[in-house]
Design a protein around this motif. Structure first.
Motif, short mmCIF file in Angstrom:
data_model
loop_
_atom_site.label_atom_id
_atom_site.label_comp_id
_atom_site.label_asym_id
_atom_site.label_seq_id
_atom_site.Cartn_x
_atom_site.Cartn_y
_atom_site.Cartn_z
N ILE A 63 -21.61 -15.27 30.25
CA ILE A 63 -21.92 -16.70 30.08
C ILE A 63 -20.92 -17.22 29.05
O ILE A 63 -20.95 -16.83 27.89
N TYR A 64 -20.01 -18.08 29.48
CA TYR A 64 -18.92 -18.57 28.63
C TYR A 64 -19.20 -20.04 28.29
O TYR A 64 -19.00 -20.92 29.12
N ALA A 65 -19.69 -20.28 27.07
CA ALA A 65 -20.16 -21.63 26.71
C ALA A 65 -19.27 -22.30 25.69
O ALA A 65 -18.65 -21.63 24.85
N ASP A 66 -19.23 -23.62 25.74
CA ASP A 66 -18.54 -24.38 24.70
C ASP A 66 -19.26 -24.19 23.37
O ASP A 66 -20.44 -23.85 23.32
N THR A 115 -13.62 -4.89 30.29
CA THR A 115 -15.02 -4.45 30.21
C THR A 115 -15.76 -4.53 31.54
O THR A 115 -16.97 -4.39 31.59
N GLY A 116 -15.00 -4.79 32.63
CA GLY A 116 -15.59 -4.73 33.97
C GLY A 116 -16.41 -5.92 34.39
O GLY A 116 -17.29 -5.82 35.25
N VAL A 117 -16.13 -7.10 33.81
CA VAL A 117 -16.86 -8.32 34.18
C VAL A 117 -16.52 -8.71 35.62
O VAL A 117 -15.35 -8.66 36.03
N LYS A 118 -17.52 -9.09 36.39
CA LYS A 118 -17.32 -9.50 37.78
C LYS A 118 -17.68 -10.95 38.05
O LYS A 118 -17.28 -11.54 39.05
N LEU A 119 -18.49 -11.54 37.16
CA LEU A 119 -18.91 -12.94 37.34
C LEU A 119 -18.87 -13.66 36.01
O LEU A 119 -19.41 -13.18 35.01
N LEU A 120 -18.22 -14.82 36.01
CA LEU A 120 -18.07 -15.65 34.81
C LEU A 120 -18.76 -16.98 35.09
O LEU A 120 -18.47 -17.63 36.10
N VAL A 138 -7.56 -13.46 40.41
CA VAL A 138 -6.59 -12.38 40.63
C VAL A 138 -7.12 -11.07 40.04
O VAL A 138 -6.93 -9.99 40.61
N ASP A 139 -7.80 -11.18 38.90
CA ASP A 139 -8.33 -10.00 38.20
C ASP A 139 -9.70 -9.54 38.73
O ASP A 139 -10.34 -8.67 38.13
N GLY A 140 -10.16 -10.17 39.83
CA GLY A 140 -11.40 -9.73 40.45
C GLY A 140 -12.67 -10.31 39.85
O GLY A 140 -13.76 -9.77 40.04
N ILE A 141 -12.52 -11.43 39.14
CA ILE A 141 -13.69 -12.09 38.54
C ILE A 141 -13.95 -13.41 39.26
O ILE A 141 -13.06 -14.27 39.33
N ASP A 142 -15.17 -13.58 39.79
CA ASP A 142 -15.57 -14.87 40.36
C ASP A 142 -16.01 -15.80 39.23
O ASP A 142 -16.64 -15.34 38.25
#
Length: 447
Positions: A63-66, A115-120, A138-142
């Motif tokens: 979870i990437y928040a402001d 760290t293997g994150v797949k969803l942002l 490109v790095d495999g993260i949706d």
């Protein structure tokens, strides 16, 4: 309208409310009537399914928040949702205001890959992060973007947008969702509402559980100063009811520290007492402290964090007062253009939005205030007096900026070092161009 007192009728009419039906909706919000179906957002179904699939596969989610009092409550909403589903493979990431700045950044994405994150999932940011979302893919993260800011206009002009190629975008400004002026946490609340509607039974979540998240949606809606009409008004109305009963220990400790009785909490208390203390975390220290305060269930941790945020907010007030003395002295010495640009390398980037607001209020002009961050970049905040959109202004002057974003009345920017001394002249020229175009017969709709 005759059933209303004459003064109330006058006030309603000033807001364009001229019949009893409109007045009743405005004065007496109803949850079922005033909250729109979250699936009216174009990508809502897609976003909910992707989160469900990530949970079923045990994928790591970020979870990437402001870092402000919109993004942080939004992060708490998603944190609450994940707790309801008993999902544990996630982390909350809030960038440092002074060193990383606003928005998605490539260095953080590199760390997520390790760290293997797949969803942002972004909160209150991401709509202009075209390159960053592309790199994540490109790095495999949706990436699921939840945001309410204006997208970057495409090079073809202001009628089309340059949108990131995200897995899903939830932003009322780029689809047909009826309430265009939701704040960032308001959009996140709609995601939580949509997910519970779709998968609540599967995860054995009690019906209406999302209503307890309205304390954070209401807090953010007030803090972000979006118009209090339509769904926003309902969000604040019911959000205040939840805030007065909220069991969050951090909120209770902060209110006790300020000697505010929770049962009598007011909208002014949110805007002038709570929001500045939550925002002080990113301005003066680490934004995670504000998230931890609102998210913790531990009474002792909540007390320590409430004390800490109150202390650094007092330090913030002292610094702002000192800078404003410098500003007033400097602005008296020269004749400024249609846009004011002022700054100093020593000024702390985290508090420049406050300075810009104060100058704009005093001089009634768009204002850009800059300082240098920890990486020696010139960064700043801008505020408009309403005469022009700062995003439009920066778009018209894009050669001067490395990066910029925001909405009509407020934004942030990074400037090329060699162009900072010419920025006021460039922005004032763009201001004249925009105003002139707006006043042409074709723009006014006359022949």
């Amino acid at each position: 309208m005759q059933k209303y007192h004459e003064l109330l009728r006058v006030l309603l009419e000033k807001r364009g409310i001229v019949d009893e039906t409109q007045a009743d909706i405005f004065l007496n919000p109803v949850y079922e009537r005033d909250f729109h179906d979250p699936f009216l957002m174009k990508d809502m179904e897609r976003a909910c399914i992707r989160i469900f699939e990530a949970m079923e596969a045990g994928e790591k989610i970020v979870i990437y928040a402001d870092y402000d009092c919109d993004g942080i409550p939004g992060a708490v909403i998603l944190n609450d949702l994940f707790k309801l589903t008993d999902y544990k493979n996630y982390e909350v990431y809030i960038p440092q205001r002074n060193s990383e700045g606003y928005g998605l950044n490539l260095d953080a994405i590199k760390e997520f890959v390790k760290t293997g994150v797949k969803l942002l999932i972004t909160i209150d940011l991401g709509i202009t992060a075209v390159a960053e979302v592309a790199q994540a893919k490109v790095d495999g993260i949706d990436t699921i973007i939840t945001d309410h800011h204006l997208p970057r206009p495409a090079s073809a002009g202001l009628t089309s947008f340059d949108l990131p190629r995200a897995y899903a975008i939830l932003n009322p400004k780029v689809d047909e969702y009826p309430e265009k002026m939701l704040c960032g946490a308001g959009v996140t609340f709609k995601l939580a509402q949509g997910f519970i509607n779709k998968y609540g039974e599967y995860f054995k979540i009690k019906e209406g559980a999302e209503k307890w998240m309205l304390d954070m949606a209401g807090l953010a809606t007030l803090s972000d100063m979006v118009p209090l009409t339509g769904e926003n008004r309902a969000m604040v109305y019911f959000g205040m009811k939840v805030l007065k009963k909220s069991p969050r220990p951090g909120l209770q400790k902060l209110l006790a520290k300020m000697k505010i009785d929770q049962k009598y909490l007011s909208e002014d208390d949110i805007g002038f007492m709570i929001a500045p203390r939550l925002n002080a975390a990113s301005r003066m220290d680490d934004p995670m402290r504000a998230f931890e305060l609102l998210a913790t269930g531990d009474e002792i941790e909540a007390g320590v964090l409430a004390d800490h945020l109150s202390k650094i907010n007092d330090e913030r007030k002292t610094i702002v007062t000192s800078i404003m003395r410098e500003v007033n002295k400097k602005l008296e010495t020269y004749e400024h253009g249609e846009v004011i640009v002022i700054g100093k390398p020593e000024w702390r980037v985290g508090i420049l939005g406050l300075i810009a607001s104060k100058i704009s209020d005093t001089y009634n002009k768009p204002v850009f205030v800059w300082g240098k961050d920890e990486n020696d970049y010139i960064k700043g905040s801008c505020r408009s007096n309403g005469s022009v959109s700062v995003v439009e202004l920066m778009t018209e002057t894009r050669e001067s900026f490395i990066d910029f974003g925001g909405h009509e009345l407020a934004g942030g920017f990074t400037v090329h070092n060699e162009k900072i001394h010419f920025l006021e002249e460039a922005l004032s020229a763009s201001f004249h161009k925009i105003i002139t175009l707006k006043n042409t017969p074709s723009a006014l709709g006359t022949s």
